[in-house]
Design a protein around this motif. Sequence first.
Motif, PDB file in Angstrom:
ATOM      1  N   VAL A 299       0.870  -1.209   0.148  1.00 64.19           N
ATOM      2  CA  VAL A 299       0.049  -0.046   0.043  1.00 64.19           C
ATOM      3  C   VAL A 299       0.979   1.379   0.227  1.00 64.19           C
ATOM      4  CG1 VAL A 299      -1.927  -1.225   1.204  1.00 64.19           C
ATOM      5  CG2 VAL A 299      -0.119   0.056   2.584  1.00 64.19           C
ATOM      6  N   GLU A 300       0.166   2.416  -0.238  1.00 61.72           N
ATOM      7  CA  GLU A 300       0.948   3.642  -0.346  1.00 61.72           C
ATOM      8  C   GLU A 300       1.241   4.227   1.049  1.00 61.72           C
ATOM      9  OE1 GLU A 300       0.597   8.121  -2.613  1.00 61.72           O
ATOM     10  OE2 GLU A 300      -0.850   6.492  -2.691  1.00 61.72           O
ATOM     11  N   VAL A 301       2.622   4.643   1.241  1.00 59.26           N
ATOM     12  CA  VAL A 301       2.773   5.230   2.514  1.00 59.26           C
ATOM     13  C   VAL A 301       3.230   6.660   2.431  1.00 59.26           C
ATOM     14  CG1 VAL A 301       4.410   5.093   4.460  1.00 59.26           C
ATOM     15  CG2 VAL A 301       3.496   3.120   3.523  1.00 59.26           C
ATOM     16  N   LEU A 302       2.882   7.718   3.000  1.00 57.31           N
ATOM     17  CA  LEU A 302       3.339   8.933   3.179  1.00 57.31           C
ATOM     18  C   LEU A 302       3.970   9.192   4.672  1.00 57.31           C
ATOM     19  CD1 LEU A 302       0.546  10.929   1.034  1.00 57.31           C
ATOM     20  CD2 LEU A 302       2.913  10.122   0.306  1.00 57.31           C
ATOM     21  N   GLN A 303       5.081   9.433   4.714  1.00 60.38           N
ATOM     22  CA  GLN A 303       5.577   9.789   6.120  1.00 60.38           C
ATOM     23  C   GLN A 303       6.037  11.300   6.268  1.00 60.38           C
ATOM     24  OE1 GLN A 303       8.185   6.694   7.706  1.00 60.38           O
ATOM     25  NE2 GLN A 303       8.313   5.654   5.779  1.00 60.38           N
ATOM     26  N   GLY A 304       6.359  11.582   7.343  1.00 59.59           N
ATOM     27  CA  GLY A 304       6.740  12.782   7.969  1.00 59.59           C
ATOM     28  C   GLY A 304       5.926  13.719   7.475  1.00 59.59           C
ATOM     29  N   VAL A 305       4.682  13.637   7.662  1.00 57.61           N
ATOM     30  CA  VAL A 305       3.482  14.610   7.359  1.00 57.61           C
ATOM     31  C   VAL A 305       3.313  15.343   8.613  1.00 57.61           C
ATOM     32  CG1 VAL A 305       1.245  14.703   6.325  1.00 57.61           C
ATOM     33  CG2 VAL A 305       2.621  12.989   5.714  1.00 57.61           C
ATOM     34  N   ASP A 306       3.207  16.718   8.539  1.00 56.94           N
ATOM     35  CA  ASP A 306       3.022  17.492   9.597  1.00 56.94           C
ATOM     36  C   ASP A 306       1.653  18.044   9.626  1.00 56.94           C
ATOM     37  OD1 ASP A 306       5.667  17.703  10.576  1.00 56.94           O
ATOM     38  OD2 ASP A 306       6.437  19.374   9.387  1.00 56.94           O
ATOM     39  N   ASP A 307       1.169  18.223   8.318  1.00 55.41           N
ATOM     40  CA  ASP A 307      -0.330  18.681   8.119  1.00 55.41           C
ATOM     41  C   ASP A 307      -0.919  17.521   7.450  1.00 55.41           C
ATOM     42  OD1 ASP A 307      -2.634  19.821   7.606  1.00 55.41           O
ATOM     43  OD2 ASP A 307      -2.057  21.729   7.104  1.00 55.41           O
ATOM     44  N   LYS A 308      -1.702  16.562   8.368  1.00 54.25           N
ATOM     45  CA  LYS A 308      -2.422  15.501   7.517  1.00 54.25           C
ATOM     46  C   LYS A 308      -3.458  15.867   6.937  1.00 54.25           C
ATOM     47  CE  LYS A 308      -0.830  11.738  10.803  1.00 54.25           C
ATOM     48  NZ  LYS A 308      -1.293  10.666  11.834  1.00 54.25           N
ATOM     49  N   ALA A 309      -4.156  16.840   7.385  1.00 58.88           N
ATOM     50  CA  ALA A 309      -5.311  17.238   6.480  1.00 58.88           C
ATOM     51  C   ALA A 309      -5.104  17.797   5.296  1.00 58.88           C
ATOM     52  CB  ALA A 309      -6.307  18.502   7.596  1.00 58.88           C
ATOM     53  N   ALA A 310      -4.306  18.484   5.244  1.00 53.53           N
ATOM     54  CA  ALA A 310      -3.684  19.154   3.690  1.00 53.53           C
ATOM     55  C   ALA A 310      -3.253  18.204   2.806  1.00 53.53           C
ATOM     56  CB  ALA A 310      -2.587  20.237   3.811  1.00 53.53           C
ATOM     57  N   THR A 311      -2.481  17.097   3.541  1.00 50.20           N
ATOM     58  CA  THR A 311      -1.765  15.939   2.481  1.00 50.20           C
ATOM     59  C   THR A 311      -3.062  15.163   2.320  1.00 50.20           C
ATOM     60  OG1 THR A 311       0.206  16.209   3.775  1.00 50.20           O
ATOM     61  CG2 THR A 311      -0.177  14.285   2.579  1.00 50.20           C
ATOM     62  N   LEU A 312      -3.778  14.802   3.121  1.00 50.06           N
ATOM     63  CA  LEU A 312      -4.800  14.029   2.625  1.00 50.06           C
ATOM     64  C   LEU A 312      -5.886  14.727   1.668  1.00 50.06           C
ATOM     65  CD1 LEU A 312      -6.509  11.369   2.943  1.00 50.06           C
ATOM     66  CD2 LEU A 312      -7.732  12.457   5.066  1.00 50.06           C
ATOM     67  N   ARG A 313      -6.036  15.796   1.734  1.00 51.90           N
ATOM     68  CA  ARG A 313      -6.796  16.639   0.866  1.00 51.90           C
ATOM     69  C   ARG A 313      -6.185  16.405  -0.563  1.00 51.90           C
ATOM     70  NH1 ARG A 313     -11.076  20.032   1.903  1.00 51.90           N
ATOM     71  NH2 ARG A 313     -10.311  20.430   4.020  1.00 51.90           N
ATOM     72  N   ALA A 314      -4.931  16.892  -0.684  1.00 49.03           N
ATOM     73  CA  ALA A 314      -4.483  16.622  -1.915  1.00 49.03           C
ATOM     74  C   ALA A 314      -4.362  15.119  -2.464  1.00 49.03           C
ATOM     75  CB  ALA A 314      -2.839  17.023  -1.559  1.00 49.03           C
ATOM     76  N   TRP A 315      -4.080  14.190  -1.629  1.00 54.88           N
ATOM     77  CA  TRP A 315      -4.191  12.709  -2.024  1.00 54.88           C
ATOM     78  C   TRP A 315      -5.450  12.489  -2.493  1.00 54.88           C
ATOM     79  CZ3 TRP A 315      -7.089   8.498  -0.414  1.00 54.88           C
ATOM     80  CH2 TRP A 315      -6.506   7.255  -1.013  1.00 54.88           C
ATOM     81  N   ALA A 316      -6.694  13.034  -1.904  1.00 54.15           N
ATOM     82  CA  ALA A 316      -7.914  12.843  -2.322  1.00 54.15           C
ATOM     83  C   ALA A 316      -8.283  13.371  -3.804  1.00 54.15           C
ATOM     84  CB  ALA A 316      -8.825  13.080  -1.389  1.00 54.15           C
ATOM     85  N   ASP A 317      -7.561  14.363  -3.906  1.00 51.51           N
ATOM     86  CA  ASP A 317      -7.816  15.102  -5.398  1.00 51.51           C
ATOM     87  C   ASP A 317      -7.089  14.504  -6.413  1.00 51.51           C
ATOM     88  OD1 ASP A 317      -9.540  17.279  -3.882  1.00 51.51           O
ATOM     89  OD2 ASP A 317      -7.761  18.837  -3.935  1.00 51.51           O
ATOM     90  N   ALA A 318      -5.998  14.128  -6.162  1.00 53.91           N
ATOM     91  CA  ALA A 318      -5.167  13.513  -6.972  1.00 53.91           C
ATOM     92  C   ALA A 318      -5.992  11.951  -7.554  1.00 53.91           C
ATOM     93  CB  ALA A 318      -3.825  13.337  -6.744  1.00 53.91           C
ATOM     94  N   ALA A 319      -6.569  11.607  -6.363  1.00 58.78           N
ATOM     95  CA  ALA A 319      -7.128  10.201  -6.544  1.00 58.78           C
ATOM     96  C   ALA A 319      -8.494  10.213  -7.311  1.00 58.78           C
ATOM     97  CB  ALA A 319      -7.098   9.220  -5.429  1.00 58.78           C
ATOM     98  N   CYS A 320      -9.087  11.448  -7.323  1.00 58.10           N
ATOM     99  CA  CYS A 320     -10.421  11.888  -7.584  1.00 58.10           C
ATOM    100  C   CYS A 320     -11.531  10.931  -6.743  1.00 58.10           C
ATOM    101  CB  CYS A 320     -10.651  11.446  -9.035  1.00 58.10           C
ATOM    102  SG  CYS A 320      -9.804  12.534 -10.204  1.00 58.10           S
TER     103      CYS A 320
END
Length: 399
Positions: A299-320
């Motif tokens: 599975v995909e892993v994103l580490q060292g993430v300070d702003d989880k909400a912003a990172t999650l939003r960007a990931w969701a947008d990219a994945a549609c």
Amino acid sequence: MSEVVAIIPARGGSKGVPRKNLRRVGGIPLIGRAIQAARRCDLIDRICVSTDDDEIAAVAAEWGAEVIRRPDHLSGDTASSESALLHALDDLEAREIAVGVVAFLQATSPFIDSDALAGAIRLVQQRRRDSVFSAIETYGFLWRRGTGGCAEAINHRADHRPRRQDREPHYLETGAFYVLRATGFRALGHRFFGSIGIAAVPERTAIEIDSFAELEVARALAPLIDAPEPIDVDAVVTDFDGVHTDDTVTVTETGVEAVRVSRSDGMGVARLRAADIPVLILSTERNPVVGVRGQKLRVEVLQGVDDKAATLRAWADAACIPLSRIAYLGNDVNDVPAMDIVGWPVAVGDADPIVLSAARVVLDRHGGDGAVRELAERVLRARRGPRPLPSLHENRTTP
């Protein structure tokens, strides 16, 4: 044929609790809870949210409502709910939508009883009543301050105290919903007219949020009142420490760290992948063990993430993938910002109390002890069961 239309006024400028209509109870925004209550009522044909606020409009559309943009002069502190309803009816009329019955729902009431709402709609549809409001029975002795501050009895005689069973109940409005015949409401401009009926609702649902204290009470009550729901989502995102692990770490004398994970969780992730449900591990920490576990689980892993909400939003947008169709599984306070933007915030059974209060679902299993597997099984069970209600109408925003 005329429609039964639910209208939910939700302006952005609330004062007592800022951004009140977007606050979450049981992991769901208040505006989303009102929309859900309307969608559970089979008699409602269309759900509209009247708002002046872009964020409320976006959340309302995501939860399945049409959005009617309310003008500024109807959105201030002095604007009445009736003015918002009349504006919405004008908008619908301009689109040649015939409205026979209006169900006026208030998002500040988080526990709207859909069965009582349906009963109220039937009373109006059958022309037995012109307007119906939700209320609770009360047998309380009411008093007021009279001349000089002296107490005066209101609904009883001070010298006569009959037993509860010997008295008729009084009814107290809850503010949750009002059902109105559209023609009468438009003619008179007030929610009470003609033959008025009462829709009795359970006392435990009668809370209206106007303060932070009431918001906290509602959050405490949500796990006791909300019925279990199938977790029907299109993606699963999890924290790592305290979710895939039991939040402990073993450190050797050479500084090598090791964690304990559950093989059962691994099987749960594998089954999600087999069902083509994307899984993402989102971790604040940067640790080789997280990457190794992600590779093992494929599975995909994103580490060292300070702003989880912003990172999650960007990931969701990219994945549609709409945020409302994502489950986020967390355990600690740094997960709350991410939980607050998804449709399904989920907590492991031993999560921090703040996380538990932010969750829509609290799992039975603890982190590192099958929590991921439990979530996976519930997601897969929802896939096998009935699909969620379709949108009543194509989502759209009117000018």
